[in-house]
Design a protein around this motif. Structure first.
Motif, PDB file in Angstrom:
ATOM      1  N   LYS A  49      -1.872 -17.141   0.495  1.00  0.00           N
ATOM      2  CA  LYS A  49      -0.924 -17.479   1.570  1.00  0.00           C
ATOM      3  C   LYS A  49      -0.255 -16.241   2.167  1.00  0.00           C
ATOM      4  O   LYS A  49       0.201 -16.268   3.301  1.00  0.00           O
ATOM      5  CB  LYS A  49       0.145 -18.438   1.047  1.00  0.00           C
ATOM      6  N   VAL A  50      -0.200 -15.168   1.362  1.00  0.00           N
ATOM      7  CA  VAL A  50       0.409 -13.916   1.832  1.00  0.00           C
ATOM      8  C   VAL A  50      -0.529 -12.758   1.494  1.00  0.00           C
ATOM      9  O   VAL A  50      -0.880 -12.542   0.328  1.00  0.00           O
ATOM     10  CB  VAL A  50       1.783 -13.669   1.184  1.00  0.00           C
ATOM     11  N   ILE A  51      -0.939 -12.031   2.524  1.00  0.00           N
ATOM     12  CA  ILE A  51      -1.792 -10.854   2.365  1.00  0.00           C
ATOM     13  C   ILE A  51      -1.050  -9.645   2.935  1.00  0.00           C
ATOM     14  O   ILE A  51      -0.428  -9.739   3.989  1.00  0.00           O
ATOM     15  CB  ILE A  51      -3.138 -11.034   3.094  1.00  0.00           C
ATOM     16  N   VAL A  52      -1.141  -8.536   2.244  1.00  0.00           N
ATOM     17  CA  VAL A  52      -0.540  -7.294   2.727  1.00  0.00           C
ATOM     18  C   VAL A  52      -1.658  -6.300   3.046  1.00  0.00           C
ATOM     19  O   VAL A  52      -2.487  -5.992   2.185  1.00  0.00           O
ATOM     20  CB  VAL A  52       0.415  -6.678   1.688  1.00  0.00           C
ATOM     21  N   ASP A  53      -1.673  -5.844   4.291  1.00  0.00           N
ATOM     22  CA  ASP A  53      -2.529  -4.718   4.676  1.00  0.00           C
ATOM     23  C   ASP A  53      -1.611  -3.501   4.690  1.00  0.00           C
ATOM     24  O   ASP A  53      -0.902  -3.259   5.654  1.00  0.00           O
ATOM     25  CB  ASP A  53      -3.153  -4.961   6.055  1.00  0.00           C
ATOM     26  N   GLY A  54      -1.632  -2.761   3.605  1.00  0.00           N
ATOM     27  CA  GLY A  54      -0.677  -1.667   3.433  1.00  0.00           C
ATOM     28  C   GLY A  54      -0.973  -0.436   4.256  1.00  0.00           C
ATOM     29  O   GLY A  54      -0.134   0.455   4.360  1.00  0.00           O
ATOM     30  N   THR A  55      -2.173  -0.379   4.823  1.00  0.00           N
ATOM     31  CA  THR A  55      -2.583   0.763   5.650  1.00  0.00           C
ATOM     32  C   THR A  55      -3.249   0.213   6.899  1.00  0.00           C
ATOM     33  O   THR A  55      -4.467   0.297   7.063  1.00  0.00           O
ATOM     34  CB  THR A  55      -3.538   1.679   4.868  1.00  0.00           C
ATOM     35  N   PHE A  56      -2.466  -0.354   7.790  1.00  0.00           N
ATOM     36  CA  PHE A  56      -2.959  -1.128   8.927  1.00  0.00           C
ATOM     37  C   PHE A  56      -3.861  -0.331   9.864  1.00  0.00           C
ATOM     38  O   PHE A  56      -4.928  -0.792  10.253  1.00  0.00           O
ATOM     39  CB  PHE A  56      -1.754  -1.675   9.703  1.00  0.00           C
ATOM     40  N   SER A 119       8.424  -3.542  -1.863  1.00  0.00           N
ATOM     41  CA  SER A 119       9.384  -4.404  -2.563  1.00  0.00           C
ATOM     42  C   SER A 119      10.652  -4.634  -1.739  1.00  0.00           C
ATOM     43  O   SER A 119      11.417  -5.560  -2.026  1.00  0.00           O
ATOM     44  CB  SER A 119       9.738  -3.820  -3.929  1.00  0.00           C
ATOM     45  N   ASP A 120      10.855  -3.819  -0.712  1.00  0.00           N
ATOM     46  CA  ASP A 120      12.009  -4.023   0.170  1.00  0.00           C
ATOM     47  C   ASP A 120      11.771  -5.164   1.158  1.00  0.00           C
ATOM     48  O   ASP A 120      12.715  -5.691   1.745  1.00  0.00           O
ATOM     49  CB  ASP A 120      12.311  -2.754   0.983  1.00  0.00           C
ATOM     50  N   HIS A 121      10.513  -5.536   1.348  1.00  0.00           N
ATOM     51  CA  HIS A 121      10.174  -6.513   2.384  1.00  0.00           C
ATOM     52  C   HIS A 121       9.472  -7.758   1.859  1.00  0.00           C
ATOM     53  O   HIS A 121       9.237  -8.694   2.623  1.00  0.00           O
ATOM     54  CB  HIS A 121       9.272  -5.857   3.436  1.00  0.00           C
ATOM     55  N   SER A 122       9.148  -7.781   0.585  1.00  0.00           N
ATOM     56  CA  SER A 122       8.434  -8.929   0.012  1.00  0.00           C
ATOM     57  C   SER A 122       9.240  -9.508  -1.141  1.00  0.00           C
ATOM     58  O   SER A 122       9.579  -8.781  -2.086  1.00  0.00           O
ATOM     59  CB  SER A 122       7.049  -8.509  -0.499  1.00  0.00           C
ATOM     60  N   PRO A 123       9.547 -10.796  -1.089  1.00  0.00           N
ATOM     61  CA  PRO A 123      10.250 -11.434  -2.217  1.00  0.00           C
ATOM     62  C   PRO A 123       9.462 -11.291  -3.514  1.00  0.00           C
ATOM     63  O   PRO A 123       8.235 -11.114  -3.499  1.00  0.00           O
ATOM     64  CB  PRO A 123      10.334 -12.905  -1.784  1.00  0.00           C
ATOM     65  N   ASN A 124      10.145 -11.370  -4.619  1.00  0.00           N
ATOM     66  CA  ASN A 124       9.499 -11.218  -5.917  1.00  0.00           C
ATOM     67  C   ASN A 124       8.370 -12.225  -6.129  1.00  0.00           C
ATOM     68  O   ASN A 124       8.503 -13.400  -5.803  1.00  0.00           O
ATOM     69  CB  ASN A 124      10.526 -11.371  -7.044  1.00  0.00           C
ATOM     70  N   HIS A 125       7.272 -11.707  -6.699  1.00  0.00           N
ATOM     71  CA  HIS A 125       6.135 -12.544  -7.111  1.00  0.00           C
ATOM     72  C   HIS A 125       5.651 -13.429  -5.956  1.00  0.00           C
ATOM     73  O   HIS A 125       5.451 -14.635  -6.112  1.00  0.00           O
ATOM     74  CB  HIS A 125       6.518 -13.395  -8.320  1.00  0.00           C
ATOM     75  N   TRP A 126       5.428 -12.813  -4.813  1.00  0.00           N
ATOM     76  CA  TRP A 126       5.185 -13.542  -3.574  1.00  0.00           C
ATOM     77  C   TRP A 126       3.809 -13.269  -2.965  1.00  0.00           C
ATOM     78  O   TRP A 126       3.212 -14.129  -2.331  1.00  0.00           O
ATOM     79  CB  TRP A 126       6.283 -13.138  -2.587  1.00  0.00           C
ATOM     80  N   VAL A 127       3.298 -12.061  -3.158  1.00  0.00           N
ATOM     81  CA  VAL A 127       2.089 -11.612  -2.454  1.00  0.00           C
ATOM     82  C   VAL A 127       0.837 -11.983  -3.246  1.00  0.00           C
ATOM     83  O   VAL A 127       0.758 -11.766  -4.458  1.00  0.00           O
ATOM     84  CB  VAL A 127       2.129 -10.092  -2.207  1.00  0.00           C
ATOM     85  N   ASP A 128      -0.157 -12.520  -2.537  1.00  0.00           N
ATOM     86  CA  ASP A 128      -1.405 -12.956  -3.181  1.00  0.00           C
ATOM     87  C   ASP A 128      -2.497 -11.890  -3.150  1.00  0.00           C
ATOM     88  O   ASP A 128      -3.376 -11.884  -4.012  1.00  0.00           O
ATOM     89  CB  ASP A 128      -1.932 -14.216  -2.485  1.00  0.00           C
ATOM     90  N   PHE A 129      -2.445 -11.019  -2.151  1.00  0.00           N
ATOM     91  CA  PHE A 129      -3.485  -9.983  -2.059  1.00  0.00           C
ATOM     92  C   PHE A 129      -2.930  -8.781  -1.302  1.00  0.00           C
ATOM     93  O   PHE A 129      -2.277  -8.937  -0.269  1.00  0.00           O
ATOM     94  CB  PHE A 129      -4.723 -10.514  -1.331  1.00  0.00           C
ATOM     95  N   ILE A 130      -3.184  -7.598  -1.852  1.00  0.00           N
ATOM     96  CA  ILE A 130      -2.756  -6.350  -1.215  1.00  0.00           C
ATOM     97  C   ILE A 130      -3.964  -5.436  -1.072  1.00  0.00           C
ATOM     98  O   ILE A 130      -4.741  -5.270  -2.016  1.00  0.00           O
ATOM     99  CB  ILE A 130      -1.683  -5.620  -2.042  1.00  0.00           C
ATOM    100  N   LEU A 131      -4.093  -4.842   0.092  1.00  0.00           N
ATOM    101  CA  LEU A 131      -5.134  -3.844   0.320  1.00  0.00           C
ATOM    102  C   LEU A 131      -4.500  -2.525   0.740  1.00  0.00           C
ATOM    103  O   LEU A 131      -3.652  -2.493   1.637  1.00  0.00           O
ATOM    104  CB  LEU A 131      -6.102  -4.290   1.415  1.00  0.00           C
ATOM    105  N   LEU A 132      -4.931  -1.448   0.107  1.00  0.00           N
ATOM    106  CA  LEU A 132      -4.627  -0.091   0.574  1.00  0.00           C
ATOM    107  C   LEU A 132      -5.948   0.614   0.826  1.00  0.00           C
ATOM    108  O   LEU A 132      -6.829   0.642  -0.039  1.00  0.00           O
ATOM    109  CB  LEU A 132      -3.843   0.712  -0.477  1.00  0.00           C
ATOM    110  N   ASP A 133      -6.092   1.169   2.013  1.00  0.00           N
ATOM    111  CA  ASP A 133      -7.225   2.032   2.338  1.00  0.00           C
ATOM    112  C   ASP A 133      -6.635   3.419   2.548  1.00  0.00           C
ATOM    113  O   ASP A 133      -6.036   3.703   3.582  1.00  0.00           O
ATOM    114  CB  ASP A 133      -7.921   1.520   3.609  1.00  0.00           C
ATOM    115  N   LEU A 134      -6.796   4.290   1.565  1.00  0.00           N
ATOM    116  CA  LEU A 134      -6.085   5.559   1.547  1.00  0.00           C
ATOM    117  C   LEU A 134      -6.777   6.671   2.336  1.00  0.00           C
ATOM    118  O   LEU A 134      -6.302   7.808   2.339  1.00  0.00           O
ATOM    119  CB  LEU A 134      -5.856   6.007   0.097  1.00  0.00           C
ATOM    120  N   GLY A 135      -7.859   6.348   3.000  1.00  0.00           N
ATOM    121  CA  GLY A 135      -8.482   7.335   3.873  1.00  0.00           C
ATOM    122  C   GLY A 135      -7.638   7.550   5.110  1.00  0.00           C
ATOM    123  O   GLY A 135      -6.954   6.641   5.571  1.00  0.00           O
TER     124      GLY A 135
END
Length: 326
Positions: A49-56, A119-135
């Motif tokens: 329900k919640v996905i984070v694209d950490g490197t948009f 953690s400043d923008h996502s409530p605790n235990h809330w995110v289902d998937f996180i992606l970081l592409d560090l390139g």
């Protein structure tokens, strides 16, 4: 300052107007190509329900998330992070071009900030998937104003966010020989002898105003008769320091337990061998506590076909970890 934009339908309604943004000629040439898209989609929980694209970046992975859920009617929130408001604006424009109006069950939330602020923008235990592409984004390399590459003449800046923080030139000016030596040993795997040569050369010339440009730095390094194969990692070491890149990775992973939901997963693509070692080390520590499971016993690498189409993919390594449900 963090700019937080929630977007439901019109993607650019509350963000930077593209007409007010100036882009240098080089960065208009090619769009950044996202890597390992299909492999990543396979690991997203089907009920996420919640996905984070950490490197948009230019939004390639976010587009794949949207497309994968077009046939679903379950709600999906995608949080998109990027430190660079110019790159983010270009990615938003790309998404708007393909989806002038998003499906009503999909919401995008844009944050001009580092993924390390999650953690400043996502409530605790809330995110289902996180992606970081560090390139780094293709735009950063080809935009001569950024100073990321020895191939372009420009200011020795190297910041992802050009509105805050010290430039690469300022870091060189303020650093000692020992500090700079450490950069090249720890971030470039150079020998102590080579690292000391680079550091001494920079230190002896750091007050020269000409050092403010990539061209002069390249010319200076050529005095040591170094090869082109060494130029790239030297520039990379300085970039890593300028953006505090490894700290952001460490800090982000320390927040995983707070933000990930039970059964949630985190996928990280790295391109730097030292960066990959950091991720591997942290993932192993998390798994040793029996609260996490490493889903990639061996790193996932791009296929030969993908590398042939996109040479930038050749050193990519994907690692994925899952937070256990109980």
């Amino acid at each position: 300052m963090i700019k937080h934009i929630n977007v439901k339908l019109k993607l650019l309604s509350n963000t930077h107007s593209l007409s007010n943004l100036s882009f240098s000629p080089h960065c208009m040439v090619k769009q950044h190509v996202s890597i390992l898209v299909n492999e990543i989609l396979e690991y997203i929980p089907h009920d996420a329900k919640v996905i984070v694209d950490g490197t948009f970046g230019h939004g390639g992975h976010t587009l794949s998330f949207i497309n994968s859920r077009l046939q679903s009617d379950s709600n999906l929130l995608i949080q998109c992070y990027d430190r660079d408001h110019l790159v983010m604006a270009r990615g938003q424009a790309r998404i708007q071009e393909q989806f002038p109006i998003l499906p009503s069950h999909i919401t995008l939330d844009y944050l001009t900030s580092s993924y390390a602020t999650i953690s400043d923008h996502s409530p605790n235990h809330w995110v289902d998937f996180i992606l970081l592409d560090l390139g780094i984004n293709r735009e950063h390399v080809t935009d001569n104003v950024r100073g990321f590459s020895f191939q372009w003449q420009g200011p020795l800046d190297m910041r992802f966010n050009t509105t805050t923080g010290k430039t690469a030139y300022e870091f060189i000016q303020e650093s000692s020989i020992d500090d700079m030596k450490r950069w090249f040993v720890e971030y470039g795997d150079f020998t102590e002898k080579r690292a000391n040569m680079f550091a001494t050369l920079l230190h002896n010339n750091k007050h020269n105003e000409d050092l403010k440009t990539t061209t002069w730095l390249t010319k200076l390094l050529h005095e040591l008769r170094i090869s082109k194969n060494e130029l790239a990692p030297i520039f990379q070491c300085i970039r890593i320091v300028t953006n505090n890149e490894f700290w952001h990775v460490d800090d982000f992973i320390s927040q995983l337990d707070t933000v990930l939901a039970p059964g949630g997963r985190c996928a990280i693509i790295s391109f730097h061998s030292i960066e990959d070692r950091i991720i591997k080390y942290h993932f192993k520590n998390l798994a040793n506590d029996n609260q996490y499971t490493i889903l990639t016993k061996h790193v996932i690498k791009p296929t030969r076909q993908e590398v042939q189409k996109n040479k930038a993919a050749r050193s990519a390594k994907l690692r994925i970890i899952e937070k256990n449900k109980s």
